[in-house]
Design a protein around this motif. Structure first.
Motif, PDB file in Angstrom:
ATOM      1  N   GLY A  10      48.527  30.673  29.980  1.00 28.91           N
ATOM      2  CA  GLY A  10      48.516  30.705  31.446  1.00 28.91           C
ATOM      3  C   GLY A  10      49.965  30.712  31.927  1.00 28.91           C
ATOM      4  O   GLY A  10      50.905  30.721  31.112  1.00 28.91           O
ATOM      5  N   THR A  11      50.158  30.687  33.234  1.00 26.86           N
ATOM      6  CA  THR A  11      51.535  30.742  33.746  1.00 26.86           C
ATOM      7  C   THR A  11      52.363  29.566  33.251  1.00 26.86           C
ATOM      8  O   THR A  11      53.525  29.728  32.899  1.00 26.86           O
ATOM      9  CB  THR A  11      51.536  30.724  35.290  1.00 26.86           C
ATOM     10  OG1 THR A  11      50.630  29.738  35.728  1.00 26.86           O
ATOM     11  CG2 THR A  11      51.141  32.045  35.865  1.00 26.86           C
ATOM     12  N   GLY A  38      45.741  33.460  32.009  1.00 23.49           N
ATOM     13  CA  GLY A  38      44.834  32.371  32.400  1.00 23.49           C
ATOM     14  C   GLY A  38      44.177  32.713  33.727  1.00 23.49           C
ATOM     15  O   GLY A  38      43.614  33.799  33.895  1.00 23.49           O
ATOM     16  N   LYS A 427      38.038  25.597  39.902  1.00 26.87           N
ATOM     17  CA  LYS A 427      39.337  24.949  40.018  1.00 26.87           C
ATOM     18  C   LYS A 427      39.078  23.481  39.725  1.00 26.87           C
ATOM     19  O   LYS A 427      38.546  22.765  40.552  1.00 26.87           O
ATOM     20  CB  LYS A 427      39.903  25.124  41.420  1.00 26.87           C
ATOM     21  CG  LYS A 427      40.239  26.545  41.737  1.00 26.87           C
ATOM     22  CD  LYS A 427      41.349  26.654  42.762  1.00 26.87           C
ATOM     23  CE  LYS A 427      40.883  26.241  44.128  1.00 26.87           C
ATOM     24  NZ  LYS A 427      41.926  26.433  45.138  1.00 26.87           N
TER      25      LYS A 427
HETATM   26  C1  LIG Z   1      40.773  31.355  42.939  1.00 24.26           C
HETATM   27  C2  LIG Z   1      42.164  30.820  42.799  1.00 24.26           C
HETATM   28  C3  LIG Z   1      43.137  31.174  43.736  1.00 24.26           C
HETATM   29  C4  LIG Z   1      44.439  30.682  43.611  1.00 24.26           C
HETATM   30  N1  LIG Z   1      45.392  31.091  44.502  1.00 24.26           N
HETATM   31  C5  LIG Z   1      46.692  30.740  44.316  1.00 24.26           C
HETATM   32  C6  LIG Z   1      47.725  31.312  45.112  1.00 24.26           C
HETATM   33  O1  LIG Z   1      47.464  32.124  45.996  1.00 24.26           O
HETATM   34  N2  LIG Z   1      49.014  30.959  44.866  1.00 24.26           N
HETATM   35  C7  LIG Z   1      49.336  30.066  43.856  1.00 24.26           C
HETATM   36  O2  LIG Z   1      50.529  29.770  43.661  1.00 24.26           O
HETATM   37  N3  LIG Z   1      48.368  29.511  43.078  1.00 24.26           N
HETATM   38  C8  LIG Z   1      47.075  29.835  43.272  1.00 24.26           C
HETATM   39  N4  LIG Z   1      46.094  29.330  42.453  1.00 24.26           N
HETATM   40  C9  LIG Z   1      46.458  28.363  41.435  1.00 24.26           C
HETATM   41  C10 LIG Z   1      47.066  29.041  40.211  1.00 24.26           C
HETATM   42  O3  LIG Z   1      46.287  30.136  39.836  1.00 24.26           O
HETATM   43  C11 LIG Z   1      47.096  28.040  39.070  1.00 24.26           C
HETATM   44  O4  LIG Z   1      47.774  26.867  39.474  1.00 24.26           O
HETATM   45  C12 LIG Z   1      47.790  28.584  37.851  1.00 24.26           C
HETATM   46  O5  LIG Z   1      47.415  29.907  37.556  1.00 24.26           O
HETATM   47  C13 LIG Z   1      47.436  27.644  36.721  1.00 24.26           C
HETATM   48  O6  LIG Z   1      48.143  28.028  35.591  1.00 24.26           O
HETATM   49  P1  LIG Z   1      48.048  27.164  34.290  1.00 24.26           P
HETATM   50  O7  LIG Z   1      48.900  27.841  33.278  1.00 24.26           O
HETATM   51  O8  LIG Z   1      48.344  25.740  34.568  1.00 24.26           O
HETATM   52  O9  LIG Z   1      46.512  27.163  33.853  1.00 24.26           O
HETATM   53  P2  LIG Z   1      45.567  28.385  33.437  1.00 24.26           P
HETATM   54  O10 LIG Z   1      45.896  29.595  34.180  1.00 24.26           O
HETATM   55  O11 LIG Z   1      44.171  27.865  33.523  1.00 24.26           O
HETATM   56  O12 LIG Z   1      45.947  28.625  31.917  1.00 24.26           O
HETATM   57  C14 LIG Z   1      45.408  27.884  30.871  1.00 24.26           C
HETATM   58  C15 LIG Z   1      45.338  28.813  29.673  1.00 24.26           C
HETATM   59  O13 LIG Z   1      44.964  28.049  28.548  1.00 24.26           O
HETATM   60  C16 LIG Z   1      43.971  28.774  27.832  1.00 24.26           C
HETATM   61  N5  LIG Z   1      43.181  27.782  27.097  1.00 24.26           N
HETATM   62  C17 LIG Z   1      42.478  26.746  27.625  1.00 24.26           C
HETATM   63  N6  LIG Z   1      41.867  26.056  26.636  1.00 24.26           N
HETATM   64  C18 LIG Z   1      42.201  26.662  25.474  1.00 24.26           C
HETATM   65  C19 LIG Z   1      41.848  26.423  24.121  1.00 24.26           C
HETATM   66  N7  LIG Z   1      41.059  25.409  23.760  1.00 24.26           N
HETATM   67  N8  LIG Z   1      42.353  27.249  23.181  1.00 24.26           N
HETATM   68  C20 LIG Z   1      43.174  28.291  23.509  1.00 24.26           C
HETATM   69  N9  LIG Z   1      43.518  28.572  24.789  1.00 24.26           N
HETATM   70  C21 LIG Z   1      43.036  27.761  25.748  1.00 24.26           C
HETATM   71  C22 LIG Z   1      43.171  29.485  28.916  1.00 24.26           C
HETATM   72  O14 LIG Z   1      42.447  30.579  28.394  1.00 24.26           O
HETATM   73  C23 LIG Z   1      44.294  29.909  29.857  1.00 24.26           C
HETATM   74  O15 LIG Z   1      44.840  31.150  29.508  1.00 24.26           O
HETATM   75  C24 LIG Z   1      44.777  29.799  42.549  1.00 24.26           C
HETATM   76  C25 LIG Z   1      43.792  29.436  41.621  1.00 24.26           C
HETATM   77  C26 LIG Z   1      42.510  29.944  41.732  1.00 24.26           C
HETATM   78  C27 LIG Z   1      41.481  29.575  40.692  1.00 24.26           C
END
Ligand SMILES: Cc1cc2nc3c(=O)[nH]c(=O)nc-3n(C[C@H](O)[C@H](O)[C@H](O)COP(=O)(O)OP(=O)(O)OC[C@H]3O[C@@H](n4cnc5c(N)ncnc54)[C@H](O)[C@@H]3O)c2cc1C
Length: 431
Positions: A10-11, A38, A427
């Motif tokens: 993810g990001t 993600g 979320k």
């Molecule tokens: C509908 C929606 C709209 C949004 N709008 C905005 C916006 O306009 N602007 C903004 O800044 N933010 C927005 N957000 C929030 C933003 O998208 C998230 O905060 C951000 O993308 C989260 O990134 P992350 O890397 O923390 O988690 P994630 O993107 O959830 O990444 C987690 C990664 O870990 C992987 N993973 C999980 N478990 C395992 C496992 N057991 N084994 C291997 N891989 C695994 C997943 O597949 C995923 O790729 C929005 C979110 C949503 C859902």
């Protein structure tokens, strides 16, 4: 060279991996999906490119800083343009108001409501900017490695100055009287799935950030950011393994050293998990003694954000609207309360995102992409089960409501190229 495993591309996983790789670690990302991003991923269908999660870019410097940190010019990786107006807001009575990052424009918009509320808006900005500087310098940009980093007189005094006691809506109410202006400055807490009627007033920082730092668009959509991070990470020598489902973080003598992925043990010196915290505690940390206070029961009882119901439409006509559009319902408070009382909103407020307004690369020529987001109660802690039937029923309900909006009506009635790509995105953030 120390070996690091990052669970998830993810990001947050990609950004951490880039920083670690740049600092001389040997980083491998294990991602369960077949591509990076993600929640920031993209669906391609019939020539449309649907960003499925995030859409609004705030604080563009943070996006760019990652590339600079890693030694390259961000412009070679992402092309950002300023969005103006930032948001188009439509109220239940049809009143329209653009949120702009141009203070001249905003002053005129607010003066059309009242001079008193215009003054109140400026006072709100001065107050929240002061609190923003405290939040940034004393909390966001600082690391809290041990309890005494937080629990010391200076930090506690600064925390008091953040004035987080009242809720977001009430704190806006101290500055402006007009209900539309209050909603326009309070609804942003829903970006993070929190109610403005109970979430702390510090969240009113979000509209201030939009106004003072602007809202941006990344060419190609949000997914371009995820792809750019992937590219930079690979250039630095990092490795990404896809379709890797990590099932356990193996801890030996209090140190996380190995992971089990696709039933195989992979060893490393350091493990960094990008998976959601509640999910990781429930599923990846197996031994109770390492869960510490985050037992299954405790994780289940944590407070969760609202979820989002998303409909992605490919339209066979152009749709002359702004990039980001918010439609408020007549009873916003009831609508928001529904979300946190597990009631499906029957008359919901919703958000429409249409990147093809400004980016021809995301839709076929002459066609329009619409992303519709409706806040709904948290999917995992709900009495409602999102079966196919329930989902379709709610989708039809939302489209019918949209078709009654003056400016959306004609487009939804001629909708022919509807794609079957609606889905729920959970979320599940602890707050
Ligand atoms: C509908 C929606 C709209 C949004 N709008 C905005 C916006 O306009 N602007 C903004 O800044 N933010 C927005 N957000 C929030 C933003 O998208 C998230 O905060 C951000 O993308 C989260 O990134 P992350 O890397 O923390 O988690 P994630 O993107 O959830 O990444 C987690 C990664 O870990 C992987 N993973 C999980 N478990 C395992 C496992 N057991 N084994 C291997 N891989 C695994 C997943 O597949 C995923 O790729 C929005 C979110 C949503 C859902």
């Amino acid at each position: 060279m120390k070996k690091v495993i990052v669970i998830g591309a993810g990001t947050a996983g990609l950004a951490s991996a880039i920083r670690l790789q740049k600092n001389g670690y040997d980083v491998t990302i294990l991602e369960k999906n077949e591509k990076v991003g993600g929640r920031m991923y993209q669906i391609e269908s019939n020539g449309f490119k649907f960003d499925v999660g995030p859409t609004i870019v705030m604080m563009k410097d943070i996006y760019e800083e990652l590339f600079r940190y890693s030694g390259v010019d961000p412009k070679d990786y992402i092309q950002m343009s300023r969005v103006e107006p930032m948001l188009s807001l439509t109220f239940a009575d049809g009143y329209q108001m653009d949120a702009s990052s141009d203070l001249v424009h905003m002053t005129k918009t607010h003066e059309a409501i009242s001079e008193k509320d215009t003054q109140g808006y400026l006072a709100y900005l001065a107050d929240i900017y002061k609190r923003y500087l405290i939040a940034k310098n004393d909390f966001i940009d600082r690391s809290f490695r041990k309890p005494s980093d937080f629990y010391n007189p200076k930090t506690l005094y600064q925390a008091l100055k953040l004035k987080t006691f009242s809720n977001a809506y009430d704190s806006i109410g101290k500055f402006v009287d007009d209900e539309r202006m209050r909603q326009a400055l309070a609804f942003q807490t829903l970006y993070i799935g929190v109610s403005p009627y109970s979430g702390p007033s510090i969240y009113t920082i979000i509209p201030m950030i939009e106004l003072l730092y602007g809202v941006y668009y990344i060419k190609g959509g949000m997914y371009s950011m995820a792809k750019a991070m992937e590219r930079r990470f690979l250039e630095l020598g990092g490795k990404i393994l896809f379709n890797q489902n990590v099932s356990e973080i193996v801890i030996k003598d209090k140190i996380a050293e190995d992971v089990i992925s696709n039933h195989e043990m992979i060893t490393a010196d350091l493990i960094l998990s990008n998976a959601d915290f509640p999910y990781a505690m429930d599923n990846l940390i197996k031994e109770n003694k390492y869960k510490k206070k985050y037992t299954y029961k405790r994780v289940d009882k944590m407070e969760y954000s609202s979820s989002s119901f998303l409909i992605y439409l490919g339209m066979n006509k152009k749709y002359p609207k702004a990039l980001h559009n918010i439609y408020f319902t007549s009873n916003f408070k009831e609508n928001v309360n529904n979300l946190f009382e597990d009631q499906m909103p029957l008359d919901p407020s919703f958000y429409v995102y249409s990147p093809s307004q400004i980016d021809e690369s995301v839709a076929p020529e002459g066609k329009e992409l619409l992303y519709i987001l409706v806040p709904v109660p948290n999917k995992h802690h709900s009495k409602h089960t999102w079966t196919k039937e329930f989902t379709e029923k709610y989708e039809n309900h939302v489209l019918n409501i949209m078709a009654k909006k003056k400016d959306l009506k004609i487009y939804l009635n001629i909708l022919k190229l509807k794609l079957i790509t609606h889905q729920m995105i959970l979320k599940k953030n602890s707050i």
